[in-house]
Scaffold this active site. Structure first.
Site, PDB file in Angstrom:
ATOM      1  N   GLU A   1      -3.228  -9.051   2.914  1.00 17.08           N
ATOM      2  CA  GLU A   1      -3.039  -9.546   4.284  1.00 17.08           C
ATOM      3  C   GLU A   1      -4.238  -9.271   5.184  1.00 17.08           C
ATOM      4  O   GLU A   1      -4.308  -9.806   6.301  1.00 17.08           O
ATOM      5  CB  GLU A   1      -1.785  -8.913   4.901  1.00 17.08           C
ATOM      6  CG  GLU A   1      -1.942  -7.511   5.441  1.00 17.08           C
ATOM      7  CD  GLU A   1      -1.951  -6.407   4.391  1.00 17.08           C
ATOM      8  OE1 GLU A   1      -2.025  -5.217   4.767  1.00 17.08           O
ATOM      9  OE2 GLU A   1      -1.882  -6.739   3.183  1.00 17.08           O
TER      10      GLU A   1
ATOM     11  N   CYS B   1       0.829  -1.209   0.000  1.00 18.20           N
ATOM     12  CA  CYS B   1       0.000   0.000   0.000  1.00 18.20           C
ATOM     13  C   CYS B   1       0.874   1.275   0.000  1.00 18.20           C
ATOM     14  O   CYS B   1       1.568   1.534  -0.958  1.00 18.20           O
ATOM     15  CB  CYS B   1      -0.989  -0.031   1.160  1.00 18.20           C
ATOM     16  SG  CYS B   1      -2.354   1.132   0.945  1.00 18.20           S
TER      17      CYS B   1
ATOM     18  N   HIS C   1      -4.232  -4.837  -0.085  1.00 22.57           N
ATOM     19  CA  HIS C   1      -4.020  -5.442   1.232  1.00 22.57           C
ATOM     20  C   HIS C   1      -4.476  -6.899   1.241  1.00 22.57           C
ATOM     21  O   HIS C   1      -5.477  -7.241   1.889  1.00 22.57           O
ATOM     22  CB  HIS C   1      -4.793  -4.669   2.300  1.00 22.57           C
ATOM     23  CG  HIS C   1      -4.234  -3.318   2.621  1.00 22.57           C
ATOM     24  ND1 HIS C   1      -3.144  -3.145   3.450  1.00 22.57           N
ATOM     25  CD2 HIS C   1      -4.605  -2.085   2.215  1.00 22.57           C
ATOM     26  CE1 HIS C   1      -2.878  -1.848   3.560  1.00 22.57           C
ATOM     27  NE2 HIS C   1      -3.752  -1.190   2.821  1.00 22.57           N
TER      28      HIS C   1
END
Length: 305
Positions: free
Chosen positions: A237, A142, A235
């Site tokens: 994750e 990001c 993202h």
């Protein structure tokens, strides 16, 4: 996998409840192998949440890894207890003489500032320069992806008319790359950002390879130096409830917050989110660890250059 974490890290107990195999330092010292050393520079506000998200993904290979959390000397986090930071994190100054097989640099809530306006930008530049010679492969996520592209390659970022917020389909442009091994033709990735990098700027730079993008949210993955650098604008994750928490947090303080796209069942927050990215997230991190860290890093870690 036997993931080696600092004793008493909160993520250990959280992940054990998910039947994820982790071990603390005390047990790991009994095993006679060289674990991969992974540094994580965690710039996200809710550090314990981000720690758990990343450790969960890193736990999905059969390789033993040591996780080392890095913090900035030039920035004091406001949302994480100082006791936690002192127990589990070390300053870059303390770690800069060491070498690491892999590194992850997270996003940060400063994307609407020019890079030079960020108070810790001078220290970030030192870390970017250091990573080039002390880490085998680095994932930039990001804001860190935009910052790395700007620092290394002069790629500017641009403000978006409104926040890119939700889960968007991505297309691998180089599906034969090892990072995409086992991927479908389309995969989903959460995004939560106010700025973007432009496709044309990436394509003009001969040192960069655009490897995934979306018709809705643009550039999503860029590779450089044969996989020693990956820049991911979204993202993968994120846990299933992260966008939900962010939406509810912002809705409570502003009246111009849009629903995250392609996220809630029937676009109804009361029905909860649908997680559509978890399998590819696990696959991407496993592929990164296997093909770009483990297969490429020297056994003698001091030979990294």
């Amino acid at each position: 996998m036997p993931l080696r974490l600092p004793d008493k890290l909160p993520a250990i107990e959280l992940l054990k409840k998910e039947n994820i195999f982790v071990m603390d330092d005390s047990r790991a010292h009994m095993q006679d192998i060289r674990p991969l050393r992974i540094a994580i520079l965690n710039l996200m506000p809710l550090k314990i949440t981000t720690e758990t998200d990343l450790v969960r993904l890193l736990s999905n290979t059969p390789l033993q890894m040591e996780i080392h959390f890095m913090k900035l000397k030039s920035h004091t986090p406001k949302n994480t207890p100082i006791e936690h930071m002192m127990m589990f994190y070390r300053d870059f100054e303390e770690m800069k003489l060491e070498k690491y097989d892999g590194m992850i640099i997270t996003g940060a809530p400063v994307e609407q500032l020019d890079f030079e306006e960020v108070t810790y930008w001078p220290e970030m530049k030192q870390i970017f320069e250091w990573a080039r010679t002390h880490v085998t492969s680095t994932l930039y996520i990001c804001w860190a992806a935009q910052a790395g592209l700007y620092y290394y390659y002069g790629i500017p970022k641009y403000p978006l008319p409104k926040k890119m917020f939700g889960v968007f389909p991505q297309q691998p442009l180089e599906p034969m790359l090892p990072i995409f091994r086992g991927f479908d033709d389309v995969f989903q990735m959460p995004h939560s950002r106010h700025t973007e990098v432009h496709r044309d700027d990436i394509l003009k730079c001969p040192d960069l390879q655009l490897i995934a993008e979306s018709p809705e949210c643009g550039v999503s993955m860029v590779m450089a130096r044969g996989g020693r650098e990956f820049f991911i604008t979204g993202h993968l994750e994120y846990a299933p409830n992260t966008l939900d928490n962010e939406y509810k947090r912002d809705k409570d303080v502003r009246d111009d917050v849009d629903l995250p796209c392609n996220y809630y069942r029937g676009d109804n927050p009361d029905k909860g989110p649908v997680c559509t990215w978890r399998a590819h997230a696990n696959l991407l991190y496993s592929n990164w660890i296997n093909y770009y860290v483990y297969q490429e890093t020297p056994y003698d870690i001091n030979e990294i250059k």
